[in-house]
Design an enzyme around this catalytic site. Structure first.
Site, PDB file in Angstrom:
ATOM      1  N   ARG A   1      42.806  43.727  43.958  1.00 38.36           N
ATOM      2  CA  ARG A   1      41.235  43.892  44.328  1.00 38.36           C
ATOM      3  C   ARG A   1      40.861  43.451  46.116  1.00 38.36           C
ATOM      4  NH1 ARG A   1      36.784  40.344  45.722  1.00 38.36           N
ATOM      5  NH2 ARG A   1      37.990  38.891  44.573  1.00 38.36           N
ATOM      6  N   ASP A   2      41.257  41.644  45.762  1.00 33.60           N
ATOM      7  CA  ASP A   2      40.799  40.514  47.212  1.00 33.60           C
ATOM      8  C   ASP A   2      41.544  41.248  48.167  1.00 33.60           C
ATOM      9  OD1 ASP A   2      39.754  38.480  48.106  1.00 33.60           O
ATOM     10  OD2 ASP A   2      40.059  37.362  47.021  1.00 33.60           O
TER      11      ASP A   2
ATOM     12  N   HIS B   1      40.102  29.539  42.738  1.00 35.05           N
ATOM     13  CA  HIS B   1      40.744  30.211  43.798  1.00 35.05           C
ATOM     14  C   HIS B   1      40.461  30.260  44.779  1.00 35.05           C
ATOM     15  CE1 HIS B   1      39.696  34.965  44.171  1.00 35.05           C
ATOM     16  NE2 HIS B   1      38.947  34.489  45.478  1.00 35.05           N
TER      17      HIS B   1
ATOM     18  N   HIS C   1      41.001  30.129  48.673  1.00 30.66           N
ATOM     19  CA  HIS C   1      41.849  31.791  50.553  1.00 30.66           C
ATOM     20  C   HIS C   1      42.181  29.913  50.618  1.00 30.66           C
ATOM     21  CE1 HIS C   1      39.899  35.670  49.536  1.00 30.66           C
ATOM     22  NE2 HIS C   1      39.991  34.694  48.851  1.00 30.66           N
TER      23      HIS C   1
ATOM     24  N   CYS D   1      37.763  37.986  52.301  1.00 27.61           N
ATOM     25  CA  CYS D   1      36.742  38.849  52.418  1.00 27.61           C
ATOM     26  C   CYS D   1      35.830  39.475  53.162  1.00 27.61           C
ATOM     27  CB  CYS D   1      35.455  37.494  51.184  1.00 27.61           C
ATOM     28  SG  CYS D   1      33.670  38.635  50.661  1.00 27.61           S
TER      29      CYS D   1
ATOM     30  N   ASN E   1      43.616  35.027  50.121  1.00 28.15           N
ATOM     31  CA  ASN E   1      44.663  34.332  48.862  1.00 28.15           C
ATOM     32  C   ASN E   1      45.379  33.617  49.451  1.00 28.15           C
ATOM     33  OD1 ASN E   1      42.542  36.244  47.373  1.00 28.15           O
ATOM     34  ND2 ASN E   1      42.230  34.349  46.123  1.00 28.15           N
TER      35      ASN E   1
HETATM   36  P1  HMG Z   1      21.824  47.545  47.250  1.00 31.58           P
HETATM   37  O1  HMG Z   1      22.225  48.170  48.126  1.00 31.58           O
HETATM   38  O2  HMG Z   1      21.143  46.483  47.380  1.00 31.58           O
HETATM   39  O3  HMG Z   1      22.196  48.335  45.764  1.00 31.58           O
HETATM   40  O4  HMG Z   1      23.743  46.442  46.713  1.00 31.58           O
HETATM   41  P2  HMG Z   1      20.835  49.053  45.329  1.00 31.58           P
HETATM   42  O5  HMG Z   1      20.521  48.608  43.772  1.00 31.58           O
HETATM   43  O6  HMG Z   1      19.878  48.626  46.556  1.00 31.58           O
HETATM   44  O7  HMG Z   1      21.000  50.429  45.291  1.00 31.58           O
HETATM   45  C1  HMG Z   1      21.620  51.311  46.877  1.00 31.58           C
HETATM   46  C2  HMG Z   1      23.141  52.022  46.573  1.00 31.58           C
HETATM   47  O8  HMG Z   1      23.726  51.206  45.972  1.00 31.58           O
HETATM   48  C3  HMG Z   1      22.462  53.246  46.373  1.00 31.58           C
HETATM   49  O9  HMG Z   1      23.141  54.234  46.452  1.00 31.58           O
HETATM   50  C4  HMG Z   1      23.540  52.809  44.944  1.00 31.58           C
HETATM   51  O10 HMG Z   1      23.407  53.613  44.193  1.00 31.58           O
HETATM   52  C5  HMG Z   1      24.055  52.035  45.100  1.00 31.58           C
HETATM   53  P3  HMG Z   1      22.817  55.461  47.581  1.00 31.58           P
HETATM   54  O11 HMG Z   1      21.306  55.805  46.579  1.00 31.58           O
HETATM   55  O12 HMG Z   1      21.835  54.378  48.324  1.00 31.58           O
HETATM   56  O13 HMG Z   1      23.132  56.216  47.969  1.00 31.58           O
HETATM   57  N1  HMG Z   1      25.041  50.676  44.454  1.00 31.58           N
HETATM   58  C6  HMG Z   1      26.358  51.419  44.194  1.00 31.58           C
HETATM   59  N2  HMG Z   1      27.483  52.084  44.151  1.00 31.58           N
HETATM   60  C7  HMG Z   1      28.444  51.820  43.370  1.00 31.58           C
HETATM   61  N3  HMG Z   1      28.532  50.478  42.745  1.00 31.58           N
HETATM   62  C8  HMG Z   1      27.086  50.024  42.144  1.00 31.58           C
HETATM   63  C9  HMG Z   1      26.114  50.430  42.882  1.00 31.58           C
HETATM   64  N4  HMG Z   1      25.392  49.447  43.158  1.00 31.58           N
HETATM   65  C10 HMG Z   1      24.851  49.786  44.122  1.00 31.58           C
HETATM   66  N5  HMG Z   1      27.795  48.828  41.452  1.00 31.58           N
HETATM   67  C11 HMG Z   1      25.502  45.371  45.899  1.00 31.58           C
HETATM   68  C12 HMG Z   1      23.772  46.176  45.862  1.00 31.58           C
HETATM   69  C13 HMG Z   1      26.070  44.671  45.047  1.00 31.58           C
HETATM   70  C14 HMG Z   1      25.992  47.029  44.653  1.00 31.58           C
HETATM   71  C15 HMG Z   1      25.648  45.657  47.243  1.00 31.58           C
HETATM   72  O14 HMG Z   1      25.551  44.544  47.921  1.00 31.58           O
HETATM   73  C16 HMG Z   1      27.290  45.885  47.189  1.00 31.58           C
HETATM   74  O15 HMG Z   1      28.071  46.599  46.902  1.00 31.58           O
HETATM   75  N6  HMG Z   1      28.686  43.890  47.576  1.00 31.58           N
HETATM   76  C17 HMG Z   1      29.751  44.644  48.232  1.00 31.58           C
HETATM   77  C18 HMG Z   1      29.887  42.645  47.530  1.00 31.58           C
HETATM   78  C19 HMG Z   1      31.178  42.696  47.601  1.00 31.58           C
HETATM   79  O16 HMG Z   1      32.099  43.275  47.129  1.00 31.58           O
HETATM   80  N7  HMG Z   1      31.957  42.289  48.606  1.00 31.58           N
HETATM   81  C20 HMG Z   1      33.393  41.691  48.032  1.00 31.58           C
HETATM   82  C21 HMG Z   1      33.678  41.166  46.564  1.00 31.58           C
HETATM   83  S1  HMG Z   1      32.937  39.152  46.284  1.00 31.58           S
HETATM   84  C22 HMG Z   1      34.367  38.693  46.759  1.00 31.58           C
HETATM   85  O17 HMG Z   1      35.393  39.072  47.783  1.00 31.58           O
HETATM   86  C23 HMG Z   1      34.678  36.979  46.921  1.00 31.58           C
HETATM   87  C24 HMG Z   1      35.351  36.454  45.845  1.00 31.58           C
HETATM   88  O18 HMG Z   1      36.807  37.128  46.074  1.00 31.58           O
HETATM   89  C25 HMG Z   1      35.420  35.449  45.341  1.00 31.58           C
HETATM   90  C26 HMG Z   1      35.063  34.645  46.435  1.00 31.58           C
HETATM   91  O19 HMG Z   1      36.262  34.353  47.302  1.00 31.58           O
HETATM   92  O20 HMG Z   1      34.456  33.514  47.067  1.00 31.58           O
HETATM   93  C27 HMG Z   1      34.895  37.003  44.247  1.00 31.58           C
HETATM   94 MG    MG Z   2      38.061  35.562  47.194  1.00 28.32          MG
END
Ligand code: HMG
Ligand code: MG
Length: 303
Positions: free
Chosen positions: A14-15, A206, A208, A239, A248
């Site tokens: 995933r990450d 976690h 990085h 990310c 990571n």
């Molecule tokens: P948004 O645009 O604010 O959401 O996104 P919305 O509710 O307004 O919906 C807009 C569109 O997104 C719509 O589609 C929804 O259907 C779709 P449209 O009508 O435009 O075609 N949508 C989705 N589609 C699929 N799955 C969903 C979903 N939700 C809405 N769950 C949202 C909000 C959170 C979805 C968006 O900002 C997003 O996907 N962000 C991605 C964040 C991400 O994956 N980041 C990386 C992971 S976190 C990380 O890596 C950190 C971690 O490792 C820890 C660390 O290291 O810090 C965990």
């Molecule tokens: Mg991470």
């Protein structure tokens, strides 16, 4: 305080793979997961159910989850930022879901397009639904040791989010150094705040490895008795919303250190190196892991 046994969660599928420019085939992701479980990993972060417009690399989430030949005793987790993500994930039977918030407002906006408080309100029904289906809910708290937009992040800011996560019933609290700027004392200070609200077994680190501090930070956490860490095979990752953040800490490097400390993990380092070699070949580059590369070089010298 150093534990005798540690659980490593491999977050590479995933990450790691969320950050690859090239699309990795679902079949290769599944094969990687099979190699990780064959190496003895008992927790694997498989994919995320996020918007495919935001993170196209994870758009094969259902295919990957459905493709895994599951092993008894392995926990497969997925990221679900909202109910839409949870509902998409549910038929694929994750053992654990991960809601991901941030200790910094700026990062919350960039990563999930809402404020910290709004994010927690979105997570509330996700956590409740997970529990209603017998699924564990973990939280990741990003930018706990620094933020690419805000800069410094204080332990108070970390604790504020820990408290919010606890209030909505999150079972396990992961403290994340998204951009790898943390150093051991700062890591301990953040962990202390999480430990005010969660037991030792339900707090994880976690890290990085952007600034090469991850192993030192993990060791500092071990000294506090922590026994749960995320790591990423071959050091994959980053990310998409934290530019310049590298992967990571590599699972092979953490395991090499834990083996040297005589700490049990149930993971076989040679088979882990096989998994690193496999995904590195798929990606067409060497693993980032120091130990992984050293062990591969040793194999090469022996043949
Ligand atoms: P948004 O645009 O604010 O959401 O996104 P919305 O509710 O307004 O919906 C807009 C569109 O997104 C719509 O589609 C929804 O259907 C779709 P449209 O009508 O435009 O075609 N949508 C989705 N589609 C699929 N799955 C969903 C979903 N939700 C809405 N769950 C949202 C909000 C959170 C979805 C968006 O900002 C997003 O996907 N962000 C991605 C964040 C991400 O994956 N980041 C990386 C992971 S976190 C990380 O890596 C950190 C971690 O490792 C820890 C660390 O290291 O810090 C965990
Ligand atoms: Mg991470």
């Amino acid at each position: 305080m150093i534990p005798h046994q540690v659980t490593l969660v491999d977050v590479g599928p995933r990450d790691g793979l969320q950050n690859e420019k090239q699309q990795v085939d679902a079949a290769h992701k599944v094969e990687l997961i099979h190699l990780l479980q064959a190496a003895g990993l008992r927790e694997i972060e498989v994919t995320s159910f996020v918007s495919p417009k935001w993170v196209p690399q994870m758009s094969d989430n259902a295919q990957v989850m459905a493709g895994i030949a599951r092993r008894v005793g392995v926990r497969y987790s997925v990221l679900t930022p909202n109910m839409q993500g949870f509902e998409a994930a549910l038929p694929l039977k994750p053992d654990e879901i991960v809601v991901f918030g941030a200790a910094s407002e700026a990062f919350s906006q960039r990563n999930i397009n809402c404020s910290i408080e709004q994010s927690v309100e979105r997570f509330r029904p996700v956590v409740a639904a997970a529990h209603a289906h017998g699924i564990k809910a973990r939280a990741a708290i990003s930018c706990a040791l620094g933020c690419p937009y805000q800069g410094e992040v204080s332990p108070d800011e970390v604790e504020r989010v820990v408290v919010l996560m606890k209030a909505i019933g999150v079972d396990h609290c992961g403290v994340a150094d998204t951009i790898g700027v943390g150093t051991p004392k700062r890591a301990q200070a953040a962990m202390e705040r999480a430990l005010k609200h969660y037991p030792l077994a339900e707090v994880s680190g976690h890290f990085h490895d952007t600034y090469g501090q991850a192993l030192a930070n993990i060791y500092a956490c071990l000294e506090m008795g922590l026994s749960h860490f995320d790591a990423s095979i071959a050091g994959l990752g980053g990310c998409p919303y934290a530019k310049g953040a590298t992967g990571n800490v590599a699972t092979e490097d953490v395991l090499f250190m834990l083996n040297g400390l005589g700490i049990e993990t149930g993971i076989d380092i040679e088979r882990l190196v096989d998994a690193a070699a496999f995904i590195s070949e798929v990606l067409g580059r060497k693993p980032v892991s120091r130990s992984g590369n050293a062990l591969l070089a040793k194999r090469g010298a022996a043949t």
